[in-house]
Design a protein around this motif. Structure first.
Motif, mmCIF file in Angstrom:
data_model
loop_
_atom_site.group_PDB
_atom_site.id
_atom_site.type_symbol
_atom_site.label_atom_id
_atom_site.label_comp_id
_atom_site.label_asym_id
_atom_site.label_seq_id
_atom_site.Cartn_x
_atom_site.Cartn_y
_atom_site.Cartn_z
ATOM 1 N N LEU A 1 -9.426 0.006 5.606
ATOM 2 C CA LEU A 1 -9.400 1.086 4.614
ATOM 3 C C LEU A 1 -9.335 2.453 5.296
ATOM 4 O O LEU A 1 -8.563 3.329 4.884
ATOM 5 N N THR A 2 -10.122 2.615 6.340
ATOM 6 C CA THR A 2 -10.142 3.899 7.043
ATOM 7 C C THR A 2 -8.815 4.198 7.712
ATOM 8 O O THR A 2 -8.237 5.285 7.540
ATOM 9 N N HIS A 3 -8.300 3.233 8.467
ATOM 10 C CA HIS A 3 -7.085 3.487 9.242
ATOM 11 C C HIS A 3 -5.832 3.525 8.369
ATOM 12 O O HIS A 3 -4.911 4.303 8.623
ATOM 13 N N GLN A 4 -5.801 2.699 7.325
ATOM 14 C CA GLN A 4 -4.646 2.764 6.432
ATOM 15 C C GLN A 4 -4.636 4.074 5.647
ATOM 16 O O GLN A 4 -3.560 4.597 5.335
ATOM 17 N N LYS A 5 -5.808 4.606 5.337
ATOM 18 C CA LYS A 5 -5.860 5.910 4.683
ATOM 19 C C LYS A 5 -5.319 6.990 5.611
ATOM 20 O O LYS A 5 -4.593 7.908 5.170
ATOM 21 N N GLU A 6 -5.653 6.913 6.887
ATOM 22 C CA GLU A 6 -5.099 7.866 7.857
ATOM 23 C C GLU A 6 -3.583 7.736 7.930
ATOM 24 O O GLU A 6 -2.869 8.756 8.021
ATOM 25 N N ASN B 1 -2.092 9.395 4.834
ATOM 26 C CA ASN B 1 -2.123 10.851 4.943
ATOM 27 C C ASN B 1 -1.033 11.364 5.871
ATOM 28 O O ASN B 1 -0.380 12.391 5.586
ATOM 29 N N ALA B 2 -0.812 10.666 6.992
ATOM 30 C CA ALA B 2 0.222 11.088 7.939
ATOM 31 C C ALA B 2 1.613 10.984 7.307
ATOM 32 O O ALA B 2 2.456 11.880 7.466
ATOM 33 N N LEU B 3 1.861 9.905 6.599
ATOM 34 C CA LEU B 3 3.174 9.731 5.961
ATOM 35 C C LEU B 3 3.373 10.707 4.800
ATOM 36 O O LEU B 3 4.503 11.151 4.542
ATOM 37 N N GLN B 4 2.304 11.044 4.112
ATOM 38 C CA GLN B 4 2.421 12.056 3.051
ATOM 39 C C GLN B 4 2.799 13.408 3.653
ATOM 40 O O GLN B 4 3.604 14.152 3.073
ATOM 41 N N SER B 5 2.218 13.721 4.804
ATOM 42 C CA SER B 5 2.574 14.964 5.488
ATOM 43 C C SER B 5 4.032 14.942 5.920
ATOM 44 O O SER B 5 4.751 15.945 5.781
ATOM 45 N N SER B 6 4.479 13.782 6.431
ATOM 46 C CA SER B 6 5.886 13.651 6.826
ATOM 47 C C SER B 6 6.805 13.781 5.617
ATOM 48 O O SER B 6 7.857 14.438 5.688
ATOM 49 N N GLU B 7 6.425 13.172 4.505
ATOM 50 C CA GLU B 7 7.236 13.269 3.289
ATOM 51 C C GLU B 7 7.356 14.717 2.828
ATOM 52 O O GLU B 7 8.440 15.179 2.444
ATOM 53 N N HIS B 8 6.233 15.430 2.875
ATOM 54 C CA HIS B 8 6.252 16.826 2.453
ATOM 55 C C HIS B 8 7.177 17.655 3.347
ATOM 56 O O HIS B 8 7.953 18.500 2.850
ATOM 57 N N ALA B 9 7.129 17.422 4.668
ATOM 58 C CA ALA B 9 7.995 18.161 5.588
ATOM 59 C C ALA B 9 9.467 17.848 5.329
ATOM 60 O O ALA B 9 10.325 18.751 5.342
ATOM 61 N N LEU C 1 5.808 4.984 3.080
ATOM 62 C CA LEU C 1 4.600 5.454 2.402
ATOM 63 C C LEU C 1 4.147 4.451 1.341
ATOM 64 O O LEU C 1 2.947 4.196 1.194
ATOM 65 N N LEU C 2 5.089 3.850 0.626
ATOM 66 C CA LEU C 2 4.742 2.814 -0.353
ATOM 67 C C LEU C 2 4.052 1.639 0.328
ATOM 68 O O LEU C 2 3.063 1.103 -0.173
ATOM 69 N N ARG C 3 4.584 1.249 1.477
ATOM 70 C CA ARG C 3 3.986 0.121 2.203
ATOM 71 C C ARG C 3 2.590 0.486 2.723
ATOM 72 O O ARG C 3 1.681 -0.358 2.728
ATOM 73 N N ALA C 4 2.431 1.704 3.171
ATOM 74 C CA ALA C 4 1.122 2.128 3.666
ATOM 75 C C ALA C 4 0.096 2.130 2.536
ATOM 76 O O ALA C 4 -1.054 1.695 2.717
ATOM 77 N N ARG C 5 0.485 2.605 1.375
ATOM 78 C CA ARG C 5 -0.432 2.602 0.232
ATOM 79 C C ARG C 5 -0.773 1.170 -0.185
ATOM 80 O O ARG C 5 -1.921 0.876 -0.541
#
Length: 467
Positions: free
Chosen positions: A381-386, A389-397, A433-437
């Motif tokens: 849960l901890t590492h997948q949340k990280e 978050n990283a992929l959300q930042s990449s998506e935003h960029a 990002l879908l896979r990470a979620r």
């Protein structure tokens, strides 16, 4: 071993009293190795609400999923099979004392006297009541209750597995459908990119490598789309089997939204696994069963005391069929004493003691496995949340970059081909990002499966078995 009837004399009464006193032994059950850590190494939110263990999936707030789980709990064939086996064990447990209740048998047979001059018909009525001394009675009861406890834990284990599998396959089905939507968009982008690359090559603006790469990307997208279709079909069929259906429901073809892990706090502690995890209960039942077998083997080292009686009716068919009859009732005490096979019985008891030690090690292993599974799920849960978050930042960029690309395109400073490549990169990131979620949600599922989360059967309150 020999069997000897003693009749009601002063000696026999003294012998019986001595055996009864010697046979009143205390039931010896081993102490379970229940040491667990005081807390989990990974922590959850301190302010978020706790999730009910026996209805944890409802925190995902998906009414369709709730309906599917209710149906699975009612119609799943594995649960129904485990319930039947549990009921079978309960019926047998209700008769555990049968070997130690009085039994009555009757028989009729022809026989001949020693001189071979007369023939008789013997009719007999025999009664026997074994007293179950030296722990035989108590350990037989423990053995029966341990089997029922194991069947009960097995049924609950099936319920835990079914609930977790329904949520997982529902998650996988929704993920495959969302991936297909992205891949269809990506397919359109790749087809347009290939056409533009070929146009650029014909206009001598691009090079053959661009066309080759565009063709490879298009083929890869088509292959990924085929894989997602297969994955969706496989998940839908697995879901149908869990619900006891022959075919998937057509309504499952369009899951409205992906499952997302809510903010939550974990109130369960490592010690709680001892009462919530079915596999630990199964290991406990195996320890109790092994302890019962040691007790029964110990009881077999000592004499077996039974109360017995018989009534014999002998009819002489040779001399005078009408008047030649005889009957002789008898009541007494039967004592079976192990002599020649006592060493084998001792060896059997020692072997059962080794099996008891093995069962205790198995229980300890089950506790360690349970703690490890929860820790792994919390870590996931901890590492997948990280990762999310990283992929959300990449998506935003990438979204910002795409907006800049549109501006450049409107000013004539960029090409549609470059814009398509950036759009594809954004789609790939969204897919990841879908896979990470989904992986984050899978860790949540694994957590509550490791905790033993599932509804308790309705009959548990009235038929609970605790050895």
């Amino acid at each position: 071993m020999f069997s000897l009837p003693y009749f009601a004399t002063r000696f026999s009464v003294s012998a019986v009293l001595s055996l009864l006193l010697a046979g009143c032994v205390t039931l010896n059950t081993p102490e379970l190795p229940t040491h667990t850590p005081n807390s989990w190494s990974e922590t959850t939110s301190k302010t978020a609400p706790a999730i009910a263990l026996h209805s944890w999936w409802q925190s995902l707030q998906d009414p369709t999923l709730n309906t599917l789980i209710d149906e699975a709990l009612a119609a799943n064939l594995d649960i129904a099979q485990a319930a039947k086996r549990l009921e079978s064990e309960r019926l047998l447990t209700g008769r555990w004392q049968a070997p130690y209740l009085p039994t009555i048998t009757g028989s009729v047979r022809p026989t001949q006297d020693v001189a071979a001059t007369d023939m008789y018909y013997h009719a007999s009525l025999d009664m026997m009541w074994e007293l179950g001394l030296f722990g035989a009675l108590d350990n037989s009861k423990l053995s029966a209750r341990a089997r029922t406890f194991q069947a009960q834990a097995t049924e609950q284990g099936v319920r835990v597995m079914v609930v977790a599998d329904v949520v997982r396959h529902y998650l996988d089905l929704g993920l495959s459908q969302q991936q297909q939507k992205l891949l269809y968009t990506q397919l359109t982008v790749d087809e347009e990119a290939l056409a533009l690359a070929q146009t650029r090559q014909r206009a001598h603006v691009g090079n053959p490598e661009e066309s080759t790469q565009a063709h490879v990307r298009l083929a890869q997208t088509r292959a990924a789309l085929a894989m997602e279709r297969e994955a969706a079909s496989r998940s839908a069929r697995a879901l149908a089997v869990l619900l006891g259906r022959d075919q998937p429901d057509a309504a499952w073809a369009n899951i409205q939204r992906p499952l997302q892990v809510p903010a939550f706090s974990l109130e369960e502690l490592p010690a709680d696994l001892l009462r919530t995890r079915p596999d630990i209960h199964i290991a406990e039942a195996e320890v109790l069963q092994a302890a019962a077998q040691v007790g029964l083997a110990h009881a077999a080292l000592y004499p077996r005391l039974s109360l017995g009686g018989s009534f014999l009716y002998a009819y002489n068919t040779t001399q005078n069929m009408r008047t030649s009859t005889d009957s002789s009732p008898s009541v007494g005490i039967y004592l079976d004493i192990p002599l020649w096979d006592w060493g084998m019985r001792r060896t059997r008891m020692e072997a059962n003691e080794e099996l008891l030690d093995a069962a205790l090690l198995g229980y300890r292993k089950a506790v360690l496995d349970g703690v490890s599974e929860v820790e792994n799920a919390l870590s996931g849960l901890t590492h997948q949340k990280e990762r999310v978050n990283a992929l959300q930042s990449s998506e935003h960029a990438l979204q910002q970059q795409q907006q800049s690309q549109r501006t450049l395109l409107s000013l004539g400073l960029s090409s549609r081909y470059d814009q398509l490549l950036q759009q594809r990169a954004l789609l790939e990131t969204q897919s990841e990002l879908l896979r990470a979620r989904a992986s984050h949600t899978l860790s949540f599922i694994a957590l509550y499966k490791a905790l033993g989360g599932a509804p308790l059967p309705e009959a548990a309150a009235t038929k609970d078995v605790t050895p």
